[in-house]
Write a protein that holds these residues in place. Structure first.
Motif, mmCIF file in Angstrom:
data_model
loop_
_atom_site.group_PDB
_atom_site.id
_atom_site.type_symbol
_atom_site.label_atom_id
_atom_site.label_comp_id
_atom_site.label_asym_id
_atom_site.label_seq_id
_atom_site.Cartn_x
_atom_site.Cartn_y
_atom_site.Cartn_z
ATOM 1 N N GLU A 112 49.501 -16.222 29.007
ATOM 2 C CA GLU A 112 49.634 -16.740 30.351
ATOM 3 C C GLU A 112 48.065 -16.889 31.150
ATOM 4 O O GLU A 112 47.560 -16.110 31.139
ATOM 5 C CB GLU A 112 50.813 -15.886 30.899
ATOM 6 C CG GLU A 112 52.313 -16.154 30.382
ATOM 7 C CD GLU A 112 52.644 -17.517 30.203
ATOM 8 O OE1 GLU A 112 52.382 -18.375 31.057
ATOM 9 O OE2 GLU A 112 53.112 -17.863 29.387
ATOM 10 N N PRO A 113 48.073 -17.894 31.513
ATOM 11 C CA PRO A 113 46.926 -17.940 32.647
ATOM 12 C C PRO A 113 46.914 -16.908 33.740
ATOM 13 O O PRO A 113 48.017 -16.796 34.692
ATOM 14 C CB PRO A 113 46.781 -19.539 32.986
ATOM 15 C CG PRO A 113 47.860 -20.190 32.212
ATOM 16 C CD PRO A 113 48.709 -19.215 31.838
ATOM 17 N N ALA A 114 45.890 -16.100 33.872
ATOM 18 C CA ALA A 114 45.829 -14.877 34.857
ATOM 19 C C ALA A 114 44.688 -14.977 35.572
ATOM 20 O O ALA A 114 44.579 -14.093 36.424
ATOM 21 C CB ALA A 114 46.024 -13.664 33.987
ATOM 22 N N GLY A 115 43.387 -15.834 35.160
ATOM 23 C CA GLY A 115 42.204 -15.671 35.716
ATOM 24 C C GLY A 115 41.575 -17.032 35.565
ATOM 25 O O GLY A 115 41.919 -17.663 34.478
ATOM 26 N N ALA A 116 40.858 -17.407 36.445
ATOM 27 C CA ALA A 116 39.946 -18.815 36.350
ATOM 28 C C ALA A 116 38.465 -18.598 37.038
ATOM 29 O O ALA A 116 38.393 -17.751 38.029
ATOM 30 C CB ALA A 116 40.668 -19.765 37.048
ATOM 31 N N LEU A 117 37.782 -19.287 36.175
ATOM 32 C CA LEU A 117 36.156 -19.391 36.995
ATOM 33 C C LEU A 117 35.908 -20.775 37.151
ATOM 34 O O LEU A 117 36.072 -21.450 35.858
ATOM 35 C CB LEU A 117 35.226 -18.671 36.026
ATOM 36 C CG LEU A 117 33.721 -18.313 36.711
ATOM 37 C CD1 LEU A 117 33.409 -17.091 36.207
ATOM 38 C CD2 LEU A 117 33.073 -19.513 36.352
ATOM 39 N N VAL A 118 35.503 -21.358 38.180
ATOM 40 C CA VAL A 118 34.934 -22.650 38.227
ATOM 41 C C VAL A 118 33.433 -22.491 38.526
ATOM 42 O O VAL A 118 33.040 -22.075 39.376
ATOM 43 C CB VAL A 118 35.602 -23.671 39.283
ATOM 44 C CG1 VAL A 118 34.791 -24.679 39.340
ATOM 45 C CG2 VAL A 118 37.069 -23.366 39.059
ATOM 46 N N GLY A 119 32.545 -23.050 37.621
ATOM 47 C CA GLY A 119 31.126 -22.875 37.843
ATOM 48 C C GLY A 119 30.458 -24.197 37.984
ATOM 49 O O GLY A 119 31.135 -25.214 37.737
ATOM 50 N N THR A 120 29.355 -24.251 38.535
ATOM 51 C CA THR A 120 28.452 -25.650 38.874
ATOM 52 C C THR A 120 27.164 -25.261 38.382
ATOM 53 O O THR A 120 26.640 -24.191 38.039
ATOM 54 C CB THR A 120 28.696 -25.808 40.300
ATOM 55 O OG1 THR A 120 27.957 -24.999 40.894
ATOM 56 C CG2 THR A 120 29.862 -26.377 40.697
ATOM 57 N N VAL A 121 26.337 -26.312 38.542
ATOM 58 C CA VAL A 121 25.083 -26.377 37.984
ATOM 59 C C VAL A 121 24.174 -26.376 39.255
ATOM 60 O O VAL A 121 24.495 -27.218 40.430
ATOM 61 C CB VAL A 121 24.388 -27.525 37.183
ATOM 62 C CG1 VAL A 121 23.098 -27.494 36.808
ATOM 63 C CG2 VAL A 121 25.335 -27.758 35.935
ATOM 64 N N SER A 122 23.177 -25.449 39.561
ATOM 65 C CA SER A 122 22.092 -25.038 40.517
ATOM 66 C C SER A 122 21.050 -25.948 40.164
ATOM 67 O O SER A 122 20.334 -25.203 39.450
ATOM 68 C CB SER A 122 22.121 -23.901 41.123
ATOM 69 O OG SER A 122 23.218 -23.218 41.751
ATOM 70 N N ARG A 173 45.683 -27.919 36.262
ATOM 71 C CA ARG A 173 46.832 -27.336 37.080
ATOM 72 C C ARG A 173 46.575 -25.771 37.074
ATOM 73 O O ARG A 173 46.878 -25.039 38.006
ATOM 74 C CB ARG A 173 47.949 -28.053 36.793
ATOM 75 C CG ARG A 173 47.936 -29.434 37.351
ATOM 76 C CD ARG A 173 49.423 -29.972 37.035
ATOM 77 N NE ARG A 173 49.535 -31.451 37.616
ATOM 78 C CZ ARG A 173 49.642 -31.746 38.939
ATOM 79 N NH1 ARG A 173 49.929 -30.942 39.618
ATOM 80 N NH2 ARG A 173 49.605 -32.947 39.085
ATOM 81 N N ALA A 174 46.545 -25.306 35.726
ATOM 82 C CA ALA A 174 46.819 -23.775 35.658
ATOM 83 C C ALA A 174 45.617 -23.180 36.549
ATOM 84 O O ALA A 174 45.684 -22.159 37.040
ATOM 85 C CB ALA A 174 46.583 -23.531 34.201
ATOM 86 N N VAL A 175 44.189 -23.857 36.377
ATOM 87 C CA VAL A 175 43.053 -23.172 37.297
ATOM 88 C C VAL A 175 43.366 -23.008 38.763
ATOM 89 O O VAL A 175 43.348 -22.187 39.364
ATOM 90 C CB VAL A 175 41.889 -24.064 36.945
ATOM 91 C CG1 VAL A 175 40.822 -23.621 38.035
ATOM 92 C CG2 VAL A 175 41.391 -23.866 35.566
ATOM 93 N N HIS A 176 44.100 -24.302 39.210
ATOM 94 C CA HIS A 176 44.399 -24.609 40.392
ATOM 95 C C HIS A 176 45.637 -23.363 40.977
ATOM 96 O O HIS A 176 45.254 -22.778 42.009
ATOM 97 C CB HIS A 176 44.992 -25.923 40.978
ATOM 98 C CG HIS A 176 45.605 -26.097 42.278
ATOM 99 N ND1 HIS A 176 46.817 -26.471 42.485
ATOM 100 C CD2 HIS A 176 44.999 -26.128 43.685
ATOM 101 C CE1 HIS A 176 46.909 -26.479 43.758
ATOM 102 N NE2 HIS A 176 45.816 -26.255 44.428
ATOM 103 N N GLU A 177 46.486 -23.304 40.122
ATOM 104 C CA GLU A 177 47.536 -22.387 40.392
ATOM 105 C C GLU A 177 47.011 -20.954 40.453
ATOM 106 O O GLU A 177 47.465 -20.043 41.330
ATOM 107 C CB GLU A 177 48.767 -22.378 39.296
ATOM 108 C CG GLU A 177 49.609 -23.792 39.678
ATOM 109 C CD GLU A 177 50.486 -23.948 38.452
ATOM 110 O OE1 GLU A 177 50.531 -23.094 37.585
ATOM 111 O OE2 GLU A 177 51.062 -25.146 38.521
#
Length: 339
Positions: A247-257, A200-204
Motif C-alpha cells: 500500500e502507498p505509504a510514502g512519496a517523494l516528488v523531485g525536480t531538476v535544479s 493520485r496515490a502520491v497526492h493522497e
C-alpha cells in the motif's frame, strides 16, 4: 487601485505582457537583483518568471512603470489553495528609498485587493496572504511589518553534495526494496504519460502526511498536478512512491535544479510519509533513492527545504545524512477580511 496611488509623476501601475521577451527579461533582471541584494547570489531565471506571468488560471500580476515605461516593481499572486494566496513582492533595488517605499505600498494595496477577490470567489470570510523573505533582507522586513504582515515561520534551505559512487546506495533508483518496503518510480503508460492511479496515490500520501503540518491547506488533485507541472524543473521521472505491505505509504516528488555554471542538481520538492509507516525507514529510503538517481545522472547535489520549527525532527535525519543549511528564508502572513 486608488486614482492617485502616490507614485511620482508619470509613473503608473500596469499589467504585464508575458509574451514580450523584453518584459520577461526585465522581470528576470529585477528578480535576480532582488536575490543578490537579499541573499548574496542569484538563482532566478526567465523560466521562473514565465511561471508567474503565464499561469493565468491561478495567477495575476501587476507592475509599476516609471515615466519612461521601464518596470520598477513587480507583484504576483497565486491562488495556491483554499484560504492560501501566495504573493511575490519585488522592488527595484536601485530606487531611492522614498520612491521604492511608494512602489512597495502600491504592490501591497494591489495584493490586498487580490486577496479579497480570491477569498470572495472561494466563499471565505478571511483570505491569507503568504509571502516569503530572505532572513537577512531588512528592507523587505520593514515593508512587510509596515503592511501588517507577521513573520510566522523560518525555513532552512539545505543542500547535500553527491559523489559518483553514491549511485550504489540503492540497487536501482527506478525500483528496489528493503525490509518489506518497495520503492519505485511512478509508473508510465504506453504513451509515456504517468499512470493516473499512481499520481493520485502520491497526492493522497502527501495530503495525509502534511495534514498537521504548519499552514497546511487542502489542495485538490487537479490543483496539485497543475501547480507541480508549472515548475520549470518538473520531470515525471523524478516522482517516487514507497509501498509498505503493498500500500502507498510514502512519496517523494523531485525536480531538476538547472545550472549554467556547472552540473545540474536534484531537489526534493515534497517528501511525505504516512503516520502508519513511520519507523520503517521509508523517508531514508526515498532520500537514498533520489541521491542515487542524482549520482547516476552526473549531478553534484540534492537540495531541500525544512521547517526550522517542525516537531517531527526531520532536520535531524537530513543532518545525519549529510545535508547542511545553505541559507535561511521566512514566511510572512497577513489575514485579510474578505467583506
Amino acid at each position: 487601485m486608488p486614482e492617485d496611488p502616490g507614485l511620482p509623476a508619470g509613473w503608473q501601475a500596469d499589467s504585464v505582457d508575458g509574451d514580450a521577451p523584453a518584459e520577461v527579461e526585465r522581470l528576470t533582471e529585477l528578480l535576480r537583483a532582488h536575490e543578490r541584494a537579499a541573499r548574496g547570489w542569484a538563482s532566478g531565471s526567465e523560466e521562473d518568471v514565465l511561471v508567474e506571468v503565464h499561469g493565468l488560471e491561478t495567477r495575476e500580476n501587476v507592475v509599476v512603470r516609471d515615466d519612461t515605461g521601464t518596470i520598477r516593481a513587480w507583484g504576483s499572486v497565486h491562488d495556491r489553495a483554499e484560504g492560501r494566496m501566495l504573493y511575490v513582492h519585488i522592488v527595484d533595488r536601485t530606487l531611492a528609498d522614498d520612491v521604492a517605499t511608494r512602489c512597495s505600498d502600491v504592490l501591497f494595496a494591489w495584493a490586498e485587493a487580490q486577496a479579497r477577490q480570491v477569498g470572495a470567489e472561494r466563499g471565505l470570510e478571511v483570505q491569507q496572504i503568504d509571502t516569503g523573505a530572505f532572513a537577512d533582507d531588512e528592507r523587505q522586513h520593514a515593508w512587510l511589518e509596515r503592511a501588517g504582515f507577521t513573520c510566522v515561520r523560518t525555513w532552512w534551505q539545505m543542500s547535500r553534495s553527491v559523489e559518483p559512487e553514491e549511485v550504489e546506495l540503492v540497487a536501482y533508483p527506478e525500483a528496489w526494496s528493503r525490509d518489506g518496503v518497495e520503492f519505485r518510480l511512478v509508473r508510465r503508460e504506453a504513451g509515456g504519460l504517468p499512470d493516473e492511479a499512481d499520481l493520485r496515490a502520491v497526492h493522497e500520501v502527501l495530503e495525509g502526511a502534511f495534514t498537521d503540518h504548519f499552514n497546511s491547506a487542502e489542495e485538490t488533485f487537479q490543483e496539485f498536478i497543475h501547480r507541480l507541472r508549472e515548475d520549470p524543473g518538473h520531470r515525471w521521472d523524478h516522482w517516487w512512491l514507497a509501498l509498505v505491505d503493498g500500500e502507498p505509504a510514502g512519496a517523494l516528488v523531485g525536480t531538476v535544479s538547472e545550472s549554467s555554471q556547472g552540473p545540474d542538481g536534484s531537489y526534493v520538492s515534497y517528501l511525505g510519509v504516512l503516520d502508519t509507516a513511520r519507523g520503517r525507514g521509508v523517508a531514508k529510503g526515498l532520500l537514498h533513492t533520489i541521491i542515487a538517481d542524482a549520482a547516476a545522472r552526473g549531478r553534484d547535489r540534492v537540495g531541500l527545504e525544512v521547517d526550522a520549527d517542525s516537531p517531527t525532527g526531520a532536520d535531524g535525519l537530513y543532518t545525519a545524512m549529510g545535508w547542511g543549511t545553505k541559507y535561511v528564508t521566512e514566511s510572512w502572513h497577513r489575514e485579510v477580511p474578505v467583506s
